[in-house]
Design an enzyme around this catalytic site. Sequence first.
Site, mmCIF file in Angstrom:
data_model
loop_
_atom_site.group_PDB
_atom_site.id
_atom_site.type_symbol
_atom_site.label_atom_id
_atom_site.label_comp_id
_atom_site.label_asym_id
_atom_site.label_seq_id
_atom_site.Cartn_x
_atom_site.Cartn_y
_atom_site.Cartn_z
ATOM 1 N N LYS A 178 0.904 -1.274 -0.032
ATOM 2 C CA LYS A 178 0.023 -0.021 0.161
ATOM 3 C C LYS A 178 0.993 1.196 -0.065
ATOM 4 C CE LYS A 178 -4.344 -0.165 0.644
ATOM 5 N NZ LYS A 178 -5.226 -0.717 -0.298
ATOM 6 N N THR B 82 -3.359 -5.570 0.365
ATOM 7 C CA THR B 82 -2.772 -4.176 0.720
ATOM 8 C C THR B 82 -3.472 -3.530 1.693
ATOM 9 O OG1 THR B 82 -3.902 -3.089 -1.282
ATOM 10 C CG2 THR B 82 -1.672 -4.012 -1.399
ATOM 11 N N ASP B 83 -4.762 -3.725 1.722
ATOM 12 C CA ASP B 83 -5.728 -3.340 2.689
ATOM 13 C C ASP B 83 -5.457 -3.584 4.319
ATOM 14 O OD1 ASP B 83 -8.258 -1.625 3.071
ATOM 15 O OD2 ASP B 83 -8.918 -3.628 4.204
ATOM 16 N N PHE C 24 -17.417 21.109 15.175
ATOM 17 C CA PHE C 24 -18.360 21.317 14.108
ATOM 18 C C PHE C 24 -19.539 20.756 14.408
ATOM 19 C CE2 PHE C 24 -19.806 20.691 9.660
ATOM 20 C CZ PHE C 24 -19.914 21.886 9.136
ATOM 21 N N ARG D 141 -12.156 18.245 17.196
ATOM 22 C CA ARG D 141 -11.466 17.856 15.818
ATOM 23 C C ARG D 141 -10.323 18.394 15.449
ATOM 24 N NH1 ARG D 141 -14.903 20.265 10.601
ATOM 25 N NH2 ARG D 141 -14.289 22.609 11.349
ATOM 26 N N GLN E 14 -15.026 28.291 8.395
ATOM 27 C CA GLN E 14 -15.507 29.732 7.781
ATOM 28 C C GLN E 14 -15.545 30.571 9.072
ATOM 29 O OE1 GLN E 14 -17.032 26.614 7.454
ATOM 30 N NE2 GLN E 14 -18.524 26.644 5.633
ATOM 31 N N ASN F 278 -10.312 22.412 3.610
ATOM 32 C CA ASN F 278 -10.338 21.721 5.032
ATOM 33 C C ASN F 278 -9.778 20.607 4.929
ATOM 34 O OD1 ASN F 278 -11.224 20.708 7.338
ATOM 35 N ND2 ASN F 278 -13.230 21.173 7.103
ATOM 36 N N HIS G 24 -9.188 17.215 5.798
ATOM 37 C CA HIS G 24 -9.772 16.443 6.758
ATOM 38 C C HIS G 24 -8.834 15.441 7.288
ATOM 39 C CE1 HIS G 24 -13.514 18.242 4.999
ATOM 40 N NE2 HIS G 24 -13.244 17.814 3.968
HETATM 41 O O1 LIG Z 1 -15.552 23.524 9.342
HETATM 42 C C1 LIG Z 1 -16.230 23.214 8.443
HETATM 43 N N1 LIG Z 1 -16.959 23.944 7.722
HETATM 44 C C2 LIG Z 1 -17.923 23.299 6.621
HETATM 45 O O2 LIG Z 1 -18.740 23.570 6.028
HETATM 46 C C3 LIG Z 1 -18.058 21.740 6.787
HETATM 47 N N2 LIG Z 1 -18.508 20.530 6.012
HETATM 48 C C4 LIG Z 1 -18.089 19.460 6.596
HETATM 49 O O3 LIG Z 1 -18.569 18.397 6.296
HETATM 50 N N3 LIG Z 1 -17.206 19.759 7.484
HETATM 51 C C5 LIG Z 1 -17.080 21.047 7.829
HETATM 52 N N4 LIG Z 1 -16.181 21.624 8.561
#
Ligand SMILES: O=c1[nH]c(=O)c2[nH]c(=O)[nH]c2[nH]1
Length: 296
Positions: free
Chosen positions: A12, A57-58, A157, A174, A217, A243, A245
């Site tokens: 992987k 590989t997973d 969030f 988070r 935002q 963002n 993630h």
């Molecule tokens: O800070 C965030 N804004 C979003 O608009 C958003 N949408 C999402 O899925 N996660 C987040 N996080």
Amino acid sequence: MVIRLGANQYGKAEVRVVAVDRSAPRHEIVDLNVSTALRGDFAAAHTAGDNAHVLATDAQKNTVFAFARDGIGSPEAFALRLARHFAGSYPWITGARIAVESYPWERIAVGGAPHDHAFRRPGGEVRTAVVTVDGGRAHVLAGLGDLVVLKTTGSEFWGFPRDGYTTLAETRDRILATAVTARWRCTGTDLPWDNLFAGVRATLLETFAATHSLALQQTLYAMGEAVLERFPDVAEVRMSMPNKHHFLQDLSAFGLDNPDVVYHADDRPYGLIEAQVLRDDVPADEVAWQGTPGFC
Ligand SMILES: O=c1[nH]c(=O)c2[nH]c(=O)[nH]c2[nH]1
């Protein structure tokens, strides 16, 4: 004609594992890109589609995340643990190659002091300037791109609407990570450019670190607002912030808990948050932005 299988390996590639040590208020972060490759007798898989020897590989990816649960330590030590594990896992696996890239993170300084849980990833950042002279008037956009920052806590969030396609769980804590691209429109043409740049950049970093975020935002707006409050020569800030993630990795299938330690840093798709923050009493100046692609 005789055709045969030559050298081969498989694994992987680019497992993006992030581990956070939250055992003290001063968080530590390890951010790796791990690629595994197994060597041994995998001939039947290639020549006959017989997968009896193929450790998926997973599963190799899962192993990387599961091993990170105990702490990663140095890249070399982590790679040795993984390589020895794979090489010893089945008799037909004779070797493993583990390649690790480790991304450094530096603490963001707030008020001169290194922050406990806000970091900046050095390298890759660019400073930008766009000057337009039009009809005898000069317009200046200063800016920066790819200023990569991350907070291990201080980000929530929740409270978003839930339509039939919403599966995202609400979160009160988070990881928040982004790469800031920002341009700020300056009202003068004879400004202390280097000082202004350093000041705006420090303000963006400090505000990212110090803002308890309820959404990216909100963090973006707070960053733009802080720049406008501190720098009267700036009329407007436009920002584009992905963002980036970080998903908590589910380790329960391996009998492991994961109390906010091991994350998968997903590179796409990503949220993309973009906005303009401006001073109401300064007239708009679209000429300054003409030909500057994207949101900023
Ligand atoms: O800070 C965030 N804004 C979003 O608009 C958003 N949408 C999402 O899925 N996660 C987040 N996080």
